[in-house]
Design an enzyme around this catalytic site. Structure first.
Site, PDB file in Angstrom:
ATOM      1  CB  SER A 233     -23.650 -12.608 -17.509  1.00 33.41           C
ATOM      2  OG  SER A 233     -24.159 -11.298 -17.376  1.00 33.41           O
TER       3      SER A 233
ATOM      4  CE1 TYR B 245     -18.871 -11.032 -19.604  1.00 36.51           C
ATOM      5  CE2 TYR B 245     -21.102 -10.186 -19.297  1.00 36.51           C
ATOM      6  CZ  TYR B 245     -20.015 -10.884 -18.820  1.00 36.51           C
ATOM      7  OH  TYR B 245     -20.062 -11.431 -17.565  1.00 36.51           O
TER       8      TYR B 245
END
Lengths: 437, 258
Positions: free
Chosen positions: B146, B159
């Protein structure tokens, strides 16, 4: 599955713009979970939003966008029986089936509709006189209701309510359909200009036995003696040839919503006159790939934006065989008299094959579909005049279309509505149903 | 494994997290391109079966392996799939969870769970897959990372830390696998309209992409002939956005609410 308030849910006519609360599940079990909880305002499953009116809205309630449930479950290449989740589009089915020598037994004027939507509106096509409606080729339905899951077959009462039931009997999770065998992906098409409604009726009658597909377009630029003139098209699948699928992309697109309507008044008449001339130039026999023949408008992405910010109404009625000649002449006359015209006026005769749904639209006779740019009260008044002619003739209107059918007009056309209401899932609702029920 | 064996149909593809929207799109794209034998791994058997049935109708072979990717024995399952499929041409790791940053800040257990899912367990799968590819001398490991892993931001740095860690791991694996003739690639999608991001309002702007577009990048970089980098942004313009974001001076960055 998360519900979100969105302002961008519009139906194909783009007239109504009310925020909706929508979730987009990817798996069937997510929907079952949502049904367990209390959903204020009720639920309604929707697909590609190709319905023109308000049958896809559930203002104040909840919508389930089924487009991500687009998986095939099984395809028997020997029998042509296909089972798929409700969000699969007819276009996806064609990409799978055509190379194997199959085609949906009925296709509407666009392939960008979901299987669930085709079934819930019991759509019809240019072959209605030989194939009946889409629902006649549905062999099984997986329906999730608030009181549980069940599988339906032709003959079941709930099956008849779900075909053409506008999503009100529960969520159609999947369906099984019988595809039609084809020997080629092309059709032999014959284009015939005709110069009066009388000529249309003769052509239509002469073609029912010889041609699987028939349809006509009416030129609303014509007046006086030429009133009702148009282009008659008839076709048969070629017996042999290549089996080629349509290309996925669009040839052209309307990239944004034009601020005003490009298809009204003089421009609409100019469009009609030009279209008539172009089609007249193409008269005679020719070979067309299925996408060109069945779905010419699919070549232009978002063509509905041409009608501008206020959108447009699509008005479609069917009138029974006994009164159709007078009724169609009266409808065409009333439209011309109102000075409105329609860019896409489609006229077709329907056959005697009974529709399987309680609320199915087609009946034996003739159906006329018209596009009217939304000019507010003036347009509503015209449609109201047309309603009168349709009721007088014993006809009815198509729920997927104009989004304003008055309750009394609806009831007159669909006396089975009370029977249908018994099969509506108590936790389901739509703006359309609140209006006519 | 020789060059000739590599082109033998069907292509053998393992998908870890086969129920994810991006993974399913990639699987469909592979199935449309030619013969494929899939091994689909995920937690929910019904969902795996729905994905598998569709791929079978599209012409592929597909076997489901129901397993909790967070806790399963990665090395054992990778060897089992390699044995059952004959070889592994592509391993796609597509599972992960966005988690709840605020809950993680309050509760270290939640934070370590999020790190476990997105980094510890993912690393175990990557290492197991890399060893299998190295031993057979070919194949691609493709992992979905990501852009959140490019710079720590107050809104989702736990995250981001896991995905950032995965980036370093993949860089190292790519380095190691080159010698064996295998490859490792980390895909960094920007904003993608998936169930994982369904709660975010304002989706659909010019920066938002679709699972199908990210899947197209995955299919492209997974090709053995692809000579791309170990880190690939999807869509590509995110490389430039993240270049800018990484280089914003701290005193300015700290004033933002990113």
């Amino acid at each position: 599955m998360i519900f979100q308030r969105r302002a961008d849910v519009v139906s194909w006519g783009r007239v109504v713009r009310v925020p909706q609360t929508v979730a987009m599940p990817r798996f069937r079990d997510e929907i079952a979970d949502a049904m367990m909880s209390e959903m204020p305002g009720g639920l309604l499953a929707i697909g590609q939003r190709r319905s023109y009116g308000d049958s896809i809205f559930n203002t104040g309630g909840h919508l389930i966008d089924m487009r991500a449930l687009d998986r095939f479950l099984a395809f028997d290449r020997d029998t042509g029986i296909l089972r798929a989740e409700a969000g699969v589009t007819l276009g996806q089915i064609m990409r799978l089936a055509v190379p194997a020598g199959y085609f949906p037994a009925v296709t509407p004027g666009t392939r960008h509709v979901t299987l669930g939507g085709a079934l819930a509106n019991d759509v019809h096509g240019k072959n209605h006189h030989v194939a009946g409606t889409f629902g006649r080729h549905v062999t099984r339905i997986g329906l999730l209701r608030s009181d549980g899951y069940r599988e339906l077959s032709p003959g079941d009462n709930l099956f008849a309510a779900t075909i053409g039931g506008l999503g009100l009997t529960g969520v159609i999770l999947w369906a099984e359909i019988q595809l039609q065998r084809i020997g080629s992906s092309d059709l032999d098409v014959e284009i015939t200009p005709y110069d009066s409604l009388e000529a249309f009726w003769q052509l239509a009658e002469a073609s029912t036995a010889s041609h699987e597909h028939t349809v006509a377009w009416i030129d609303f630029a014509a007046r006086g003696r030429k009133l009702g003139r148009g282009i008659f098209t008839r076709a048969n699948w070629r017996a042999t040839g290549s089996l080629q699928t349509h290309s996925e992309g669009f040839r052209r697109s309307v990239p944004f919503e034009v601020p005003f309507c490009l298809l009204s008044g003089p421009s609409m008449r100019a469009f009609n006159a030009l279209y008539y001339r172009v089609q007249k130039g193409k008269r005679g026999p020719q070979v067309q790939p299925y996408a060109d023949f069945f779905h010419p408008l699919d070549a232009v992405a978002d063509w509905n934006r041409l009608y501008g910010r206020r959108g447009f109404y699509q008005y479609q009625c069917v009138v029974p065989a006994g009164s159709m000649r007078d009724a169609i002449a009266a409808l065409v006359g009333a439209i011309v008299q109102a000075g409105q015209g329609s860019a896409l006026a489609v006229l077709k005769t329907c056959g005697a094959i009974p529709s399987p749904g309680l609320l199915s639209f087609p009946m034996e006779g003739a159906t006329l579909a018209l596009d009217f740019p939304n000019r507010g009260a003036e347009t509503l008044a015209l449609m109201s005049r047309l309603d009168g002619i349709v009721r007088e003739a014993g006809g009815r209107l198509y729920a997927a279309k104009d989004g304003r059918i008055p309750k009394e007009t609806w009831a007159a056309g669909y006396p089975q509505t009370a029977t249908f209401a018994r099969f509506v899932d108590p936790r389901f609702a739509s703006d359309f149903w609140r209006r006519v029920a | 494994m020789t060059m000739a064996a590599r082109s033998d149909a069907p292509k053998r593809i393992v998908i870890l997290g086969a129920g994810s929207a991006i993974a399913e799109e990639a699987a469909r794209a592979w199935a449309r391109r030619g013969p494929v034998r899939f091994a689909l791994v995920g937690r929910q058997p019904d969902r795996l079966e729905a994905v598998a049935a569709n791929l079978r109708v599209l012409g592929a072979e597909a076997a489901s392996y129901a397993a909790d990717l967070d806790t399963a024995d990665a090395a054992a399952l990778i060897s089992r799939m390699a044995a059952e499929m004959g070889r592994l041409d592509i391993v796609l790791l597509a599972y992960g969870t966005l988690g709840d940053q605020q809950a993680c800040e309050r509760d270290p257990k939640a934070a370590s769970q999020l790190l476990h899912t997105n980094f510890i367990s993912a690393a175990a799968w990557c290492l197991a897959a890399a060893s299998a590819l190295e031993a057979q001398g070919h194949g691609s490991l493709v992992v979905i990372g990501s852009v959140a892993g490019d710079r720590g931001r107050a809104s989702n740095f736990i995250y981001g830390a896991a995905k950032g860690g995965l980036g370093i791991l993949l860089q190292g694996l790519a380095h190691r696998l080159t010698k064996a003739g295998a490859r490792a690639v980390l895909i960094k999608p920007g904003f993608v309209d998936t169930p994982m991001t369904a709660h975010i309002s304002g989706r659909g702007g010019p920066l938002w992409s679709t699972p199908a577009r990210v899947a197209a990048v995955i299919v492209k970089v997974a090709e053995p002939a692809s000579k791309g980098r170990a880190i690939v942004y999807a869509p590509r313009f995110w490389r430039w956005i993240m270049f800018v974001i990484r280089n914003i001076p701290e005193r300015i960055f700290h004033k933002t609410r990113l």
